[in-house]
Design a protein around this motif. Sequence first.
Motif, PDB file in Angstrom:
ATOM      1  N   VAL A   1     -17.816  14.368  -3.052  1.00  0.00           N
ATOM      2  CA  VAL A   1     -16.871  13.313  -3.429  1.00  0.00           C
ATOM      3  C   VAL A   1     -17.248  12.742  -4.797  1.00  0.00           C
ATOM      4  CG1 VAL A   1     -16.018  11.005  -2.869  1.00  0.00           C
ATOM      5  CG2 VAL A   1     -16.248  12.713  -1.065  1.00  0.00           C
ATOM      6  N   ASP A   2     -18.544  12.457  -4.993  1.00  0.00           N
ATOM      7  CA  ASP A   2     -19.003  11.942  -6.284  1.00  0.00           C
ATOM      8  C   ASP A   2     -18.576  12.864  -7.423  1.00  0.00           C
ATOM      9  OD1 ASP A   2     -22.250  10.473  -5.390  1.00  0.00           O
ATOM     10  OD2 ASP A   2     -20.192   9.726  -5.257  1.00  0.00           O
TER      11      ASP A   2
ATOM     12  N   SER B   1     -14.277  -5.517  -4.857  1.00  0.00           N
ATOM     13  CA  SER B   1     -13.742  -5.426  -6.215  1.00  0.00           C
ATOM     14  C   SER B   1     -14.611  -6.185  -7.205  1.00  0.00           C
ATOM     15  CB  SER B   1     -12.323  -5.996  -6.213  1.00  0.00           C
ATOM     16  OG  SER B   1     -11.784  -6.012  -7.505  1.00  0.00           O
TER      17      SER B   1
ATOM     18  N   VAL C   1     -17.858  -4.456  -8.205  1.00  0.00           N
ATOM     19  CA  VAL C   1     -17.676  -3.395  -9.196  1.00  0.00           C
ATOM     20  C   VAL C   1     -17.383  -3.979 -10.573  1.00  0.00           C
ATOM     21  CG1 VAL C   1     -16.319  -1.347  -9.800  1.00  0.00           C
ATOM     22  CG2 VAL C   1     -16.875  -1.818  -7.412  1.00  0.00           C
TER      23      VAL C   1
ATOM     24  N   PHE D   1      -6.692  -9.850 -14.128  1.00  0.00           N
ATOM     25  CA  PHE D   1      -8.022 -10.385 -14.427  1.00  0.00           C
ATOM     26  C   PHE D   1      -7.963 -11.513 -15.450  1.00  0.00           C
ATOM     27  CE2 PHE D   1      -9.331  -6.891 -11.983  1.00  0.00           C
ATOM     28  CZ  PHE D   1      -8.877  -5.694 -12.537  1.00  0.00           C
TER      29      PHE D   1
ATOM     30  N   MET E   1     -17.323   6.400  -9.573  1.00  0.00           N
ATOM     31  CA  MET E   1     -17.542   6.628  -8.145  1.00  0.00           C
ATOM     32  C   MET E   1     -19.012   6.856  -7.812  1.00  0.00           C
ATOM     33  SD  MET E   1     -16.468   7.244  -5.001  1.00  0.00           S
ATOM     34  CE  MET E   1     -14.739   7.667  -4.870  1.00  0.00           C
ATOM     35  N   HIS E   2     -19.679   7.674  -8.611  1.00  0.00           N
ATOM     36  CA  HIS E   2     -21.039   8.045  -8.239  1.00  0.00           C
ATOM     37  C   HIS E   2     -22.038   6.906  -8.478  1.00  0.00           C
ATOM     38  CE1 HIS E   2     -20.676   8.942 -12.523  1.00  0.00           C
ATOM     39  NE2 HIS E   2     -21.987   8.839 -12.621  1.00  0.00           N
TER      40      HIS E   2
ATOM     41  N   GLU F   1      -7.127   2.922   5.472  1.00  0.00           N
ATOM     42  CA  GLU F   1      -8.281   2.243   4.877  1.00  0.00           C
ATOM     43  C   GLU F   1      -7.858   1.107   3.948  1.00  0.00           C
ATOM     44  OE1 GLU F   1     -11.470   2.879   5.526  1.00  0.00           O
ATOM     45  OE2 GLU F   1     -11.149   4.633   6.801  1.00  0.00           O
ATOM     46  N   ASP F   2      -6.540   0.904   3.782  1.00  0.00           N
ATOM     47  CA  ASP F   2      -6.044  -0.127   2.851  1.00  0.00           C
ATOM     48  C   ASP F   2      -6.722   0.029   1.483  1.00  0.00           C
ATOM     49  OD1 ASP F   2      -5.124  -3.486   4.037  1.00  0.00           O
ATOM     50  OD2 ASP F   2      -3.924  -1.761   3.396  1.00  0.00           O
ATOM     51  N   VAL F   3      -6.663   1.230   0.944  1.00  0.00           N
ATOM     52  CA  VAL F   3      -7.398   1.527  -0.280  1.00  0.00           C
ATOM     53  C   VAL F   3      -6.900   0.779  -1.509  1.00  0.00           C
ATOM     54  CG1 VAL F   3      -8.021   3.323  -1.943  1.00  0.00           C
ATOM     55  CG2 VAL F   3      -8.137   3.802   0.512  1.00  0.00           C
ATOM     56  N   PRO F   4      -5.599   0.854  -1.849  1.00  0.00           N
ATOM     57  CA  PRO F   4      -5.203   0.364  -3.171  1.00  0.00           C
ATOM     58  C   PRO F   4      -5.282  -1.150  -3.320  1.00  0.00           C
ATOM     59  CG  PRO F   4      -3.517   1.833  -2.260  1.00  0.00           C
ATOM     60  CD  PRO F   4      -4.455   1.482  -1.158  1.00  0.00           C
TER      61      PRO F   4
ATOM     62  N   THR G   1       0.794  -1.232   0.000  1.00  0.00           N
ATOM     63  CA  THR G   1       0.000   0.000   0.000  1.00  0.00           C
ATOM     64  C   THR G   1       0.828   1.284   0.000  1.00  0.00           C
ATOM     65  OG1 THR G   1      -1.958  -1.038   0.944  1.00  0.00           O
ATOM     66  CG2 THR G   1      -1.725   1.318   1.277  1.00  0.00           C
TER      67      THR G   1
ATOM     68  N   TYR H   1     -13.603   2.223  -4.994  1.00  0.00           N
ATOM     69  CA  TYR H   1     -14.331   3.475  -4.780  1.00  0.00           C
ATOM     70  C   TYR H   1     -14.832   3.648  -3.350  1.00  0.00           C
ATOM     71  CZ  TYR H   1     -14.614   3.644  -9.928  1.00  0.00           C
ATOM     72  OH  TYR H   1     -14.330   3.656 -11.267  1.00  0.00           O
ATOM     73  N   GLN H   2     -15.383   2.596  -2.788  1.00  0.00           N
ATOM     74  CA  GLN H   2     -15.952   2.709  -1.434  1.00  0.00           C
ATOM     75  C   GLN H   2     -14.850   3.084  -0.447  1.00  0.00           C
ATOM     76  OE1 GLN H   2     -19.374   0.230  -0.256  1.00  0.00           O
ATOM     77  NE2 GLN H   2     -17.918  -0.858   1.052  1.00  0.00           N
ATOM     78  N   ARG H   3     -13.692   2.485  -0.575  1.00  0.00           N
ATOM     79  CA  ARG H   3     -12.598   2.795   0.338  1.00  0.00           C
ATOM     80  C   ARG H   3     -11.999   4.174   0.053  1.00  0.00           C
ATOM     81  NH1 ARG H   3      -9.802  -2.555   2.504  1.00  0.00           N
ATOM     82  NH2 ARG H   3     -11.545  -3.968   2.159  1.00  0.00           N
ATOM     83  N   ILE H   4     -11.985   4.576  -1.237  1.00  0.00           N
ATOM     84  CA  ILE H   4     -11.511   5.922  -1.559  1.00  0.00           C
ATOM     85  C   ILE H   4     -12.394   6.943  -0.854  1.00  0.00           C
ATOM     86  CG2 ILE H   4     -11.324   7.652  -3.401  1.00  0.00           C
ATOM     87  CD1 ILE H   4     -10.494   5.372  -5.284  1.00  0.00           C
ATOM     88  N   ARG H   5     -13.675   6.714  -0.910  1.00  0.00           N
ATOM     89  CA  ARG H   5     -14.614   7.630  -0.263  1.00  0.00           C
ATOM     90  C   ARG H   5     -14.337   7.708   1.239  1.00  0.00           C
ATOM     91  NH1 ARG H   5     -19.503   9.286  -2.004  1.00  0.00           N
ATOM     92  NH2 ARG H   5     -19.713   7.626  -3.550  1.00  0.00           N
TER      93      ARG H   5
ATOM     94  N   CYS I   1     -10.261  -1.916 -10.242  1.00  0.00           N
ATOM     95  CA  CYS I   1     -10.302  -2.866  -9.137  1.00  0.00           C
ATOM     96  C   CYS I   1     -11.459  -2.572  -8.190  1.00  0.00           C
ATOM     97  CB  CYS I   1      -8.995  -2.854  -8.347  1.00  0.00           C
ATOM     98  SG  CYS I   1      -7.563  -3.303  -9.336  1.00  0.00           S
ATOM     99  N   GLY I   2     -12.124  -1.427  -8.381  1.00  0.00           N
ATOM    100  CA  GLY I   2     -13.319  -1.158  -7.600  1.00  0.00           C
ATOM    101  C   GLY I   2     -13.078  -0.683  -6.181  1.00  0.00           C
TER     102      GLY I   2
END
Lengths: 738, 156
Positions: free
Chosen positions: B122-123, A647, A650, A413, A681-682, B91-94, A223, B136-140, B133-134
């Motif tokens: 944020v949006d 992940s 999404v 993937f 994001m949105h 948040e261990d985002v990446p 990270t 987004y929730q953690r980025i927020r 990788c999805g």
Amino acid sequence: MSARTLIDLRGADVVNVSRRTLLKAGLFAGGGLVLGVFFPGLAPVASAQEEENPGEEGAVTSHSPNAFVRIGTDESVTIIVNHSEMGQGTYTSIAMTVAEELDADWTRIGVEAAPVDPVYNHPGFGMQATGGSTSTWVEWDRLRKAGAAARHMLVAAAAARWGVDASTCTTEDARVLHAESGRALTYGALAEAASRLTPPAEVALKAAKDWKIIGTLKQRLDTPDKTNGKAIFGIDVTLPGMLVALVARPPVFGGKVKSFDATRAKAVAGVRHVVEIERGVAVVADGFWPAKLGREALDVVWDLGPHAALDSRTQGDEYALLASRPGLVARNEGDAAAALGAATKLVGGTFDLPYLAHAPMEPLNAVADVRADSCEVWTGTQFQTLDHAAAARDAGLAPEKVKLHTTLLGGGFGRRAAIDSHFVREAVQLSKALGVPVKVIWTREDDIRGGAYRPRALHVVKAGVDAEGAVVAWQHRIVCQSFMAGTFLEPFVFKDGIDHTAVEGAADTRYALPNLRVEWHRAPDGIPTHFWRSVGHSHTAFVVETVVDELAHAAGKDPFEFRRALLGDARCKGVLEAVAALAKWGTPAPAGQARGIAVHESFGSYVAQVAEVSVSPEGRLKVHRVFVAIDVGPVVNPGLVRAQMESAVVFGLSAALYGEITLEAGRVKQRNFHDYPLLRMHEMPAVEVTIVDSTERMGGAGEPGVPPVAPAVCNAIFAATGKRVRQLPLSHVDLRRS
Amino acid sequence: MVELQVNGKARSVDVRPDTPLLWVLRESLGLTGTKFGCGMAQCGACTVHLDGEAVRSCVTPVSRAAGKQVTTIEGLAPELGVPLQQAWIAEDVPQCGYCQSGQIMSAAVLLREKATPTDDDVDCAMAGNLCRCGTYQRIRCAIHRAARLRGEGGGR
């Protein structure tokens, strides 16, 4: 990928390779203990390349690439990881596995990508490779043994130094302790002495209750560098004198270069060479921008080949024609046709699911430096052994003269598991031809249009219930390409003419379906297809979970209750019940929203999801929340499992909402993110994950979260609107209230 | 020659003026933290600051950056960079991490303009940054956490 040939993990030998004279590889400077785990019967350590390396008297002289643990006299503990890090967290989960048994100090653990060597072969695949959501569980036994064996030898070294019995010593945080005398020695201080010892014939592994690292929410090791610009991906690798190449590849799959005129391309400042290689014509320049301008100025006349007329609409007709005929039988229980004739209610229909691109954020790339007597490659790959061998062949060098460095992957993937090593080969061919290091970069357009898609799949299903609402029959025909037919992987996935990955999730369904018949037609080749996160499950789960939902409604039963009664597998039921509890299934959904449910097993894990969606009168879909329950067996790092579920939601939702690759006149229509959209994001739903406590066999986490997403969402759409979705992506489906 | 100010240092680069700033940063200056994802301002992986404003460097000709302050992920000022990086780590985002430089650079501008952004903020600010990788929730979550850290004096 299905890991169907698993090598028995018992009988592994742990060998202390520090004592052997080996390659002057210079990989492991600093002295210390290096330990490898060998499997008798697999390819031996490259003993033919051993050299004398006397070094200084008394010092540990040299180290082997056949190793998973490196303990330096400077107290560093480095785990050599043989699986690729593409975001799924292998560097961390594998390091945790070793570090636990080693009793290392987790705060001082480092990770390094392994070089290419048979000792690093995937125990199930027999080659160095990452895929099939296998990394953590397939290394579970041997890497714990490697850590335990290293610990054993460190203790033995300490006990010898202190003149005490090893059984009176303990270990903690990279130190050996002798409680009685209050003495302690660090692993770093013991590493050289330990390296002179023989590894134990047997090691005892910790009981789960004694785990301090495994099972905890350790933060990922990669990270920090991914937040400060320091992380190096293949596309970031730079070498002195390196040139950058963009390759003009045929606009139609199967096409070839007929002729080309490089005059205009070479006139672009910064363009140094224009070279034809196997796959197309490369423009090689000082940097990306001149290479791109040069490629735009390149005039190529293409022989478009046999697939110049490929068109998604006519292809759909061809698939439908195939589906109208009996196919190869993948599963046949009872007599589905007869039983359907006696059904009270029939459900099902035709499902059309498109080609899908992987679109990893880092476009494909590879760097090669081919010299007279050596070849080095840097790339983010999932298939090290294959790429290494292909590089050696293209460089015209013996394999031991070739080094392949695995960088971080900006997404895999499955895309970076190239059976034909094509993206490495382009770079090697160019470097060999030009005598300089070359980095080949794919643009996003090259990527989206470059093939290797999740196959298009047409399913025709007929199922029925009787008057009591019991399922009486299920007849299922699948039409899709096989991407392993004709490759060396064919024997691993084909049985009786059926590509298992084309029917997985359908032919081996966990539902107790009487009179079940599943058939497969192998669709014609033309468009290159490939592993795509969750492979066959990515389309079969959508169809199975949709038809099961239809059966539930035909039977007048609640979709959750109906599945629970129909499932023949306790772990499937377990996650189904867990997700229903998490989502409070059975209570009213939030105002204006409806729920859908799906459950699917794949890659050894069981995942159930509930989606909460709303559909406006104008047909606008919003996915508000997705609940996920997963049974992955024992959990090494719950944070990593959770992240993979987020992940997968999404990834699966992007595909369900937007994903499609279509063709016209042989050419792929889509080219970038404006016409191959991904979730933003949105649009992100709130994702809640529960991990079921389980001591069953460990499964995978990277792929299993994908299959249930589309059907959970579409089952929710049905609950909201009464419309049954049989075609993806949803962007083509009219959800307006009629 | 194009004269630039990159991460507080004067840099001279011998490139065509229409070369995208992205490739000048990555290749001429060796700053590979800024990434190439699409080349047409669709993914945001190439986001840098030009006089403090977030721009997509893949479609910004280097000539446009002449005489301006260019800030990349490597040079993000600690006042914003430290709480963001701390929050991203907490948040261990990446996951694969390839998009994260661009995500953080966009988030930095958001936090500079709105010390405590709402989810809608944020949006809007982050809609241009794709994550395959999805995360987004953690980025927020990380953006909200970074805002709190800044508010508590974190990052000094």
